[in-house]
Design an enzyme around this catalytic site. Structure first.
Site, mmCIF file in Angstrom:
data_model
loop_
_atom_site.group_PDB
_atom_site.id
_atom_site.type_symbol
_atom_site.label_atom_id
_atom_site.label_comp_id
_atom_site.label_asym_id
_atom_site.label_seq_id
_atom_site.Cartn_x
_atom_site.Cartn_y
_atom_site.Cartn_z
ATOM 1 C CE LYS A 162 3.345 44.309 -6.937
ATOM 2 N NZ LYS A 162 2.099 43.997 -6.233
HETATM 3 N N1 PPE Z 1 -3.189 46.586 -5.521
HETATM 4 C C1 PPE Z 1 -2.368 45.731 -4.863
HETATM 5 C C2 PPE Z 1 -2.351 45.755 -3.379
HETATM 6 C C3 PPE Z 1 -1.572 44.849 -5.596
HETATM 7 O O1 PPE Z 1 -0.765 44.010 -4.952
HETATM 8 C C4 PPE Z 1 -1.640 44.834 -7.008
HETATM 9 C C5 PPE Z 1 -0.812 43.875 -7.811
HETATM 10 C C6 PPE Z 1 -2.502 45.761 -7.642
HETATM 11 C C7 PPE Z 1 -3.256 46.621 -6.864
HETATM 12 C C8 PPE Z 1 -2.570 45.878 -9.136
HETATM 13 O O2 PPE Z 1 -1.371 46.414 -9.642
HETATM 14 P P1 PPE Z 1 -0.879 46.118 -11.126
HETATM 15 O O3 PPE Z 1 -0.430 44.713 -11.160
HETATM 16 O O4 PPE Z 1 0.210 47.091 -11.362
HETATM 17 O O5 PPE Z 1 -2.033 46.351 -12.024
HETATM 18 N N2 PPE Z 1 -0.629 42.602 -7.225
HETATM 19 C C9 PPE Z 1 0.412 41.733 -7.730
HETATM 20 C C10 PPE Z 1 0.733 40.614 -6.776
HETATM 21 C C11 PPE Z 1 -0.266 39.520 -6.631
HETATM 22 C C12 PPE Z 1 0.203 38.389 -5.706
HETATM 23 O O6 PPE Z 1 -0.679 37.694 -5.173
HETATM 24 O O7 PPE Z 1 1.413 38.162 -5.561
HETATM 25 C C13 PPE Z 1 0.127 41.263 -9.144
HETATM 26 O O8 PPE Z 1 -1.007 41.320 -9.611
HETATM 27 O O9 PPE Z 1 1.088 40.867 -9.813
#
Ligand code: PPE
Length: 309
Positions: A162
């Site tokens: 990430k």
């Molecule tokens: N895909 C991406 C590209 C992504 O950034 C997130 C989280 C997810 C999937 C889901 O991952 P998880 O949170 O582990 O279930 N995105 C984070 C950032 C959002 C933002 O706008 O800043 C979040 O949901 O915290």
């Protein structure tokens, strides 16, 4: 739409100490600001059914932060335990019973040029973040558009990380979708198969079976994705990790997004075609409810996911 005005909280944790919100600043020649190499997390803390507060899957988020940093060749100057306790400490210091945590690791200022390796710094901020795609979206579903931007392929971006710079792809896709009047963008991979949304994983339901792209696709290994898969399987629903083309979404019975910020958000329309009945479907509603209960400690079976403050 999806804009968030951040309300100040008292302190931000920076390099091991709590500092007042206004003083949490970096120099303009911060390496990561120029070249985009940084690692971050997004974590939610919920007020639980018994009146306490708990951070959802803190250990898994901290683990992913360290993995992202490792992928990026960044050596975090703290242990996993220190980072986890810092998250708890910060929420307590800010008097927050719930909220969103944003750990961020970056390369400091001091040297410029791609090859320079400056010290790695770590901060954790916390703020209140409501429904990521709006309260209405959470209840009634949102409108999404397949993006003209391709999800960075797995040999271009580090999909298990990430990493901050990789989010240029997401930000451009999101702005394009918002400017065209949609709530969110869905990105296809280089093969043209559905990958994920800009900050969420994607799921679809067809004839009672739930599908989501596998981790061999260019998608983040979402912690909410994993949680939702477990919740569905534990309640007897078949979940398949399979790739699918965009028009599968058009004819799906239900589509929803998952993410820490977005939680479980129903998608009611994609590329101007209604999904299913155009309202959140029964499986989406069920998993949204289950997820909401699990994060709030109302499902004893998933107690190990919670770290109480
Ligand atoms: N895909 C991406 C590209 C992504 O950034 C997130 C989280 C997810 C999937 C889901 O991952 P998880 O949170 O582990 O279930 N995105 C984070 C950032 C959002 C933002 O706008 O800043 C979040 O949901 O915290």
């Amino acid at each position: 739409m999806a804009t968030v005005g951040i309300e100040k909280t008292k302190s931000i944790w920076v390099d091991g100490a709590l500092v007042p919100w206004e003083e949490a600043q970096v120099h303009l020649l911060t390496h990561s600001l120029h070249y985009g190499l940084g690692a971050f997390e997004g974590i939610r803390c919920y007020q639980t059914a018994d009146g306490r507060s708990a951070i959802f899957r803190l250990g898994d988020h901290v683990q992913r932060l360290f993995e992202s940093a490792h992928i990026a060749l960044m050596k975090l100057p703290f242990t996993r335990e220190q980072v986890a306790s810092a998250c708890v400490e910060l929420l307590r210091a800010n008097g927050m019973s719930h909220g969103y945590l944003r750990p961020l690791a970056w390369h400091a200022d001091g040297m410029m040029g791609l090859g320079s390796v400056t010290p790695v710094r770590l901060a954790i901020a916390a703020w209140h973040w409501g429904a990521y795609l709006g309260e209405d979206g959470l209840k009634k579903g949102i409108r999404a558009k397949v993006s003209s931007f391709t999800r960075n392929p797995v040999n271009v971006s580090m999909v298990r990380g990430k990493l901050t710079g990789q989010y240029v792809n997401s930000v451009l896709a999101k702005r394009e979708a918002n400017l065209a009047g949609y709530d969110e963008a869905i990105l296809l991979d280089a093969r043209g198969l559905v990958a994920e949304a800009t900050g969420e994983n994607i799921f679809m339901v067809r004839e009672g079976v739930v599908f989501t792209p596998p981790l061999s696709s260019p998608v983040l290994a979402g912690i909410t994705r994993a949680s939702v898969m477990r919740l569905l399987r534990d309640s007897g629903v078949e979940v398949r990790e399979e790739t699918f083309p965009r028009d599968s979404l058009y004819i799906a019975d239900e589509v929803f997004f998952t993410g820490t910020a977005a939680e479980v958000t129903p998608v009611r329309e994609i590329d101007d075609r209604s999904v299913g009945t155009g309202a959140p479907g029964p499986l989406t509603a069920r998993v949204q409810e289950l997820y909401g209960r699990a994060v709030r400690g109302a499902e004893p079976r998933y107690a190990e996911w919670l770290t109480y403050l």
